[in-house]
Design an enzyme around this catalytic site. Structure first.
Site, short mmCIF file in Angstrom:
data_model
loop_
_atom_site.label_atom_id
_atom_site.label_comp_id
_atom_site.label_asym_id
_atom_site.label_seq_id
_atom_site.Cartn_x
_atom_site.Cartn_y
_atom_site.Cartn_z
N ASN A 295 -1.00 1.42 -0.25
CA ASN A 295 -0.75 2.94 -0.27
C ASN A 295 -1.94 3.98 -1.15
OD1 ASN A 295 2.86 2.36 -0.81
ND2 ASN A 295 1.97 2.98 0.88
N ASP B 230 11.95 2.97 2.39
CA ASP B 230 10.74 3.77 3.36
C ASP B 230 11.36 4.97 3.69
OD1 ASP B 230 8.29 4.00 4.63
OD2 ASP B 230 8.91 2.46 6.21
#
Ligand code: IPE
Ligand code: IPE
Ligand code: MG
Length: 231
Positions: A64, A16
């Site tokens: 996502n 991330d």
């Protein structure tokens, strides 16, 4: 190295912070994802060096898809390129490549590239590198339940019935889960499989997570006392 004596069998990473890395430099988010590919390369190499048997990487969550189209398409293009380009290195390092997730939603072209690299590395006996693509923990448990239904499995359902139908069947549950970028959440990742996983949160953004940062995570892991509910 003494402190690295307790090497986990399976390390999983929630990669991330690519977007923030790019933003800090006034760059497009995709530049952050490109830099992130370098970290994937470094961490895979490190896993090979340390003889970590399984390294799994969360690369795209089912959530996502909600990002802007250019970013989503850019990510798929980047993955296609990386899969084609890295084949040689994977073979040289004896790395078996796997991709797990809901792959039916990916383009035909990407699915073929994945299948080809998986096939060509299937005899490799060193580290297994697993890329989690279009994956989410709730999806995984749901598809396992759906399979049980289709197979008309008679109850009572056991934990083994479920775990053997998750996409990670045959892969040991992660010993260590690393998340970069300072976020301390699971973001619908391996919910079932992380029941007794040790968590490690690094403040650095994913493009800055390289071998020294990985080594630090392993050092932290080596000091943990895993009790599994016992004393
Ligand atoms: C991780 O970086 C990569 C993916 C989720 C594909 P992010 O893109 O989430 O970066 P931040 O969190 O916005 O900085
Ligand atoms: C988790 O990161 C997904 C991947 C690393 C592929 P996100 O950036 O999507 O997670 P949130 O939105 O911060 O929870
Ligand atoms: Mg993020």
């Amino acid at each position: 190295m003494e402190q690295l004596s307790k090497i986990p069998t399976h390390v999983t990473i929630i990669m991330d912070g690519n977007g923030r890395w790019a933003k800090m430099r006034g760059m497009d988010r995709l530049e952050g994802h490109k830099a992130g590919v370098e970290s994937v390369r470094a961490c895979t190499e490190f896993a090979v060096e340390k003889n970590i048997k399984y390294l799994s990487l969360f690369a795209f969550s089912t959530e996502n898809w909600g990002r802007p189209t250019e970013e989503v398409e850019g990510l798929w293009a980047l993955m296609f390129k990386a899969i084609e380009m890295e084949l040689k290195t994977l073979l040289k390092n004896n790395v078996r490549f796997l991709v797990l997730g809901n792959l039916s939603m990916l383009s035909e072209k990407l699915q073929q590239a994945i299948a080809s690299t998986v096939e060509k590395t299937k005899e490799c006996t060193g580290t297994t590198l697993i890329v989690m693509l279009n994956y989410s923990g709730k999806w995984d448990i749901t598809q396992a339940a759906q399979r049980l239904l289709e197979e008309r499995v008679q109850g009572p359902i056991t934990e083994e019935d479920i775990s053997s139908r998750l996409v990670t069947a045959n892969i040991p549950e992660p010993d260590l889960m690393i998340r970069t970028s300072g976020e301390m959440r699971i973001s619908n990742y391996m919910l079932w499989q992380t029941a007794y996983t040790e968590f490690y949160f690094a403040d650095v953004l994913w493009p800055d997570f390289r071998k020294p940062e990985f080594a630090e995570a392993l050092e932290s892991f080596a000091k943990r006392d895993r009790r599994y509910g016992k004393v």
